[in-house]
Design a protein around this motif. Structure first.
Motif, PDB file in Angstrom:
ATOM      1  N   LEU A  57      41.258  35.067  35.903  1.00 19.65           N
ATOM      2  CA  LEU A  57      42.584  35.602  36.207  1.00 19.65           C
ATOM      3  C   LEU A  57      42.673  37.101  35.939  1.00 19.65           C
ATOM      4  CD1 LEU A  57      45.411  34.931  37.196  1.00 19.65           C
ATOM      5  CD2 LEU A  57      46.023  34.362  34.840  1.00 19.65           C
ATOM      6  N   ASP A  58      42.012  37.575  34.884  1.00 19.97           N
ATOM      7  CA  ASP A  58      42.065  39.000  34.570  1.00 19.97           C
ATOM      8  C   ASP A  58      41.401  39.833  35.663  1.00 19.97           C
ATOM      9  OD1 ASP A  58      39.621  37.857  33.861  1.00 19.97           O
ATOM     10  OD2 ASP A  58      39.421  38.986  31.987  1.00 19.97           O
ATOM     11  N   HIS A  59      40.226  39.419  36.096  1.00 18.43           N
ATOM     12  CA  HIS A  59      39.531  40.147  37.156  1.00 18.43           C
ATOM     13  C   HIS A  59      40.272  40.027  38.480  1.00 18.43           C
ATOM     14  CE1 HIS A  59      36.133  40.968  34.573  1.00 18.43           C
ATOM     15  NE2 HIS A  59      36.108  39.694  34.235  1.00 18.43           N
ATOM     16  N   LEU A  60      40.729  38.827  38.792  1.00 14.83           N
ATOM     17  CA  LEU A  60      41.470  38.582  40.028  1.00 14.83           C
ATOM     18  C   LEU A  60      42.680  39.506  40.128  1.00 14.83           C
ATOM     19  CD1 LEU A  60      41.933  36.644  42.536  1.00 14.83           C
ATOM     20  CD2 LEU A  60      43.383  35.325  41.004  1.00 14.83           C
ATOM     21  N   ALA A  61      43.478  39.560  39.071  1.00 16.10           N
ATOM     22  CA  ALA A  61      44.691  40.387  39.084  1.00 16.10           C
ATOM     23  C   ALA A  61      44.344  41.860  39.225  1.00 16.10           C
ATOM     24  CB  ALA A  61      45.494  40.148  37.810  1.00 16.10           C
ATOM     25  N   ALA A  62      43.355  42.326  38.474  1.00 13.11           N
ATOM     26  CA  ALA A  62      42.994  43.745  38.521  1.00 13.11           C
ATOM     27  C   ALA A  62      42.479  44.136  39.904  1.00 13.11           C
ATOM     28  CB  ALA A  62      41.959  44.062  37.446  1.00 13.11           C
ATOM     29  N   MET A  63      41.619  43.315  40.484  1.00 11.90           N
ATOM     30  CA  MET A  63      41.010  43.663  41.766  1.00 11.90           C
ATOM     31  C   MET A  63      42.014  43.596  42.909  1.00 11.90           C
ATOM     32  SD  MET A  63      37.288  41.977  41.183  1.00 11.90           S
ATOM     33  CE  MET A  63      36.518  42.230  39.590  1.00 11.90           C
ATOM     34  N   LEU A  64      42.884  42.610  42.898  1.00 14.58           N
ATOM     35  CA  LEU A  64      43.937  42.565  43.906  1.00 14.58           C
ATOM     36  C   LEU A  64      44.874  43.763  43.765  1.00 14.58           C
ATOM     37  CD1 LEU A  64      44.907  38.776  43.970  1.00 14.58           C
ATOM     38  CD2 LEU A  64      43.763  40.067  45.789  1.00 14.58           C
ATOM     39  N   ALA A  65      45.219  44.091  42.522  1.00 18.27           N
ATOM     40  CA  ALA A  65      46.127  45.218  42.281  1.00 18.27           C
ATOM     41  C   ALA A  65      45.521  46.532  42.753  1.00 18.27           C
ATOM     42  CB  ALA A  65      46.500  45.302  40.807  1.00 18.27           C
ATOM     43  N   VAL A  66      44.217  46.712  42.563  1.00 15.79           N
ATOM     44  CA  VAL A  66      43.556  47.930  43.054  1.00 15.79           C
ATOM     45  C   VAL A  66      43.709  48.026  44.571  1.00 15.79           C
ATOM     46  CG1 VAL A  66      41.291  49.019  43.434  1.00 15.79           C
ATOM     47  CG2 VAL A  66      41.929  48.232  41.153  1.00 15.79           C
ATOM     48  N   GLY A  67      43.487  46.919  45.270  1.00 15.68           N
ATOM     49  CA  GLY A  67      43.632  46.927  46.728  1.00 15.68           C
ATOM     50  C   GLY A  67      45.054  47.199  47.174  1.00 15.68           C
ATOM     51  N   VAL A  68      46.020  46.535  46.547  1.00 12.95           N
ATOM     52  CA  VAL A  68      47.428  46.732  46.909  1.00 12.95           C
ATOM     53  C   VAL A  68      47.838  48.173  46.650  1.00 12.95           C
ATOM     54  CG1 VAL A  68      49.812  46.063  46.402  1.00 12.95           C
ATOM     55  CG2 VAL A  68      48.045  44.302  46.539  1.00 12.95           C
ATOM     56  N   LEU A  95      24.687  38.722  41.284  1.00 17.22           N
ATOM     57  CA  LEU A  95      25.312  40.043  41.300  1.00 17.22           C
ATOM     58  C   LEU A  95      25.771  40.414  42.703  1.00 17.22           C
ATOM     59  CD1 LEU A  95      23.089  42.078  38.830  1.00 17.22           C
ATOM     60  CD2 LEU A  95      25.308  41.004  38.419  1.00 17.22           C
ATOM     61  N   ALA A  96      24.965  40.077  43.710  1.00 18.61           N
ATOM     62  CA  ALA A  96      25.370  40.338  45.096  1.00 18.61           C
ATOM     63  C   ALA A  96      26.628  39.536  45.431  1.00 18.61           C
ATOM     64  CB  ALA A  96      24.239  39.982  46.052  1.00 18.61           C
ATOM     65  N   GLY A  97      26.667  38.291  44.987  1.00 15.92           N
ATOM     66  CA  GLY A  97      27.854  37.471  45.200  1.00 15.92           C
ATOM     67  C   GLY A  97      29.071  38.044  44.507  1.00 15.92           C
ATOM     68  N   MET A  98      28.878  38.591  43.292  1.00 12.94           N
ATOM     69  CA  MET A  98      29.978  39.206  42.552  1.00 12.94           C
ATOM     70  C   MET A  98      30.555  40.388  43.325  1.00 12.94           C
ATOM     71  SD  MET A  98      29.807  41.297  38.950  1.00 12.94           S
ATOM     72  CE  MET A  98      28.784  42.539  39.727  1.00 12.94           C
ATOM     73  N   VAL A  99      29.679  41.229  43.868  1.00 15.46           N
ATOM     74  CA  VAL A  99      30.151  42.390  44.631  1.00 15.46           C
ATOM     75  C   VAL A  99      30.862  41.923  45.900  1.00 15.46           C
ATOM     76  CG1 VAL A  99      29.445  44.470  45.876  1.00 15.46           C
ATOM     77  CG2 VAL A  99      28.432  43.944  43.654  1.00 15.46           C
ATOM     78  N   LEU A 100      30.329  40.907  46.556  1.00 15.60           N
ATOM     79  CA  LEU A 100      30.959  40.360  47.756  1.00 15.60           C
ATOM     80  C   LEU A 100      32.334  39.766  47.420  1.00 15.60           C
ATOM     81  CD1 LEU A 100      30.792  39.693  50.763  1.00 15.60           C
ATOM     82  CD2 LEU A 100      29.617  37.573  50.138  1.00 15.60           C
ATOM     83  N   GLY A 101      32.418  39.004  46.338  1.00 16.07           N
ATOM     84  CA  GLY A 101      33.710  38.442  45.914  1.00 16.07           C
ATOM     85  C   GLY A 101      34.714  39.534  45.600  1.00 16.07           C
ATOM     86  N   THR A 102      34.244  40.590  44.960  1.00 16.58           N
ATOM     87  CA  THR A 102      35.109  41.729  44.645  1.00 16.58           C
ATOM     88  C   THR A 102      35.604  42.395  45.915  1.00 16.58           C
ATOM     89  OG1 THR A 102      34.010  42.100  42.538  1.00 16.58           O
ATOM     90  CG2 THR A 102      35.149  43.993  43.505  1.00 16.58           C
ATOM     91  N   ALA A 103      34.695  42.591  46.877  1.00 16.55           N
ATOM     92  CA  ALA A 103      35.085  43.208  48.147  1.00 16.55           C
ATOM     93  C   ALA A 103      36.126  42.370  48.870  1.00 16.55           C
ATOM     94  CB  ALA A 103      33.849  43.418  49.020  1.00 16.55           C
ATOM     95  N   VAL A 104      35.967  41.057  48.833  1.00 14.68           N
ATOM     96  CA  VAL A 104      36.947  40.166  49.463  1.00 14.68           C
ATOM     97  C   VAL A 104      38.303  40.307  48.773  1.00 14.68           C
ATOM     98  CG1 VAL A 104      37.568  37.738  49.809  1.00 14.68           C
ATOM     99  CG2 VAL A 104      35.272  38.539  50.408  1.00 14.68           C
ATOM    100  N   LEU A 105      38.304  40.331  47.440  1.00 15.86           N
ATOM    101  CA  LEU A 105      39.570  40.485  46.714  1.00 15.86           C
ATOM    102  C   LEU A 105      40.232  41.820  47.036  1.00 15.86           C
ATOM    103  CD1 LEU A 105      38.683  39.018  43.212  1.00 15.86           C
ATOM    104  CD2 LEU A 105      40.223  38.042  44.925  1.00 15.86           C
ATOM    105  N   HIS A 106      39.436  42.880  47.112  1.00 15.84           N
ATOM    106  CA  HIS A 106      40.004  44.179  47.476  1.00 15.84           C
ATOM    107  C   HIS A 106      40.569  44.148  48.898  1.00 15.84           C
ATOM    108  CE1 HIS A 106      38.958  46.138  43.840  1.00 15.84           C
ATOM    109  NE2 HIS A 106      37.667  46.271  44.076  1.00 15.84           N
ATOM    110  N   ALA A 107      39.847  43.514  49.818  1.00 15.98           N
ATOM    111  CA  ALA A 107      40.330  43.429  51.205  1.00 15.98           C
ATOM    112  C   ALA A 107      41.641  42.643  51.268  1.00 15.98           C
ATOM    113  CB  ALA A 107      39.270  42.791  52.096  1.00 15.98           C
TER     114      ALA A 107
END
Length: 195
Positions: free
Chosen positions: A47-58, A145-157
């Motif tokens: 939840l902490d990472h999810l919220a931060a990464m979505l907030a960065v994108g928004v 690690l590649a999956g982590m970056v991909l998941g992060t990119a999806v959350l940012h998108a």
């Protein structure tokens, strides 16, 4: 979604989630996790990472013209932080910095702060190093690690898409969302201090 609906239904649920959020103990939870899917799900299920990464994108979508700059910086430095942690670089205060990232990005979103793109990229990138260090201690291999970056990119998108949608919606919704993320950061920080 109207503002009245948001106040009646979504805001109470989000506020309860923020207030019930406890410190997520990433550090010391270094299991041998690997694989692309595991890495992809890792930032999405915390939840902490999810919220931060979505907030960065928004925030990026709502306050900059080149809305991709801060999210790309975050993803790149997330990976750098993970690789540094795996190489044995000790990061001080990982969990407090993750809490601080949620507080700061939440406040930036709530206040609709417009920073120069380079300054925004540096700010979120600095926090991303700590998010990456937390993930790097938990994920075992390059595929993870590649999956982590991909998941992060999806959350940012997704966050960018939400930000673009919120630009056309009630101007209070992103401010309330930012406030909820900031509350989550405060609560996580308080939990860490109390624990």
């Amino acid at each position: 979604m109207t503002f009245a609906f948001f106040l009646k239904r979504a805001l109470p649920a989000l506020t309860l989630a923020a207030l019930s959020f406890s410190a997520a103990a990433h550090v010391g939870d270094a299991h041998d996790h690997g694989g692309l899917l595991t890495g992809f799900l890792h930032p999405i299920t915390g939840l902490d990472h999810l919220a931060a990464m979505l907030a960065v994108g928004v925030w990026s979508a709502m306050t900059t013209k080149r809305l991709w700059v801060a999210p790309v910086s975050f993803a790149a430095l997330l990976l750098a932080g993970a690789l540094m942690a795996q190489a044995g670089v000790a990061f001080p205060a990982i969990e407090p910095m993750i809490a601080a990232s949620m507080l700061v990005v939440g406040l930036l979103l709530a206040a609709q702060v417009k920073l120069p793109e380079a300054a925004g990229a540096v700010l979120v990138g600095a926090f991303a190093l700590f998010h990456g260090a937390a993930h790097g201690q938990e994920l075992a291999d390059g595929a993870a690690l590649a999956g982590m970056v991909l998941g992060t990119a999806v959350l940012h998108a997704v966050g960018i898409g939400m930000g673009l949608g919120l630009k056309r919606a009630d101007h209070w919704l992103p401010r309330v969302a930012g406030g909820v993320v900031a509350l989550m950061g405060l609560n996580m920080g308080w939990s860490l201090l109390a624990g």
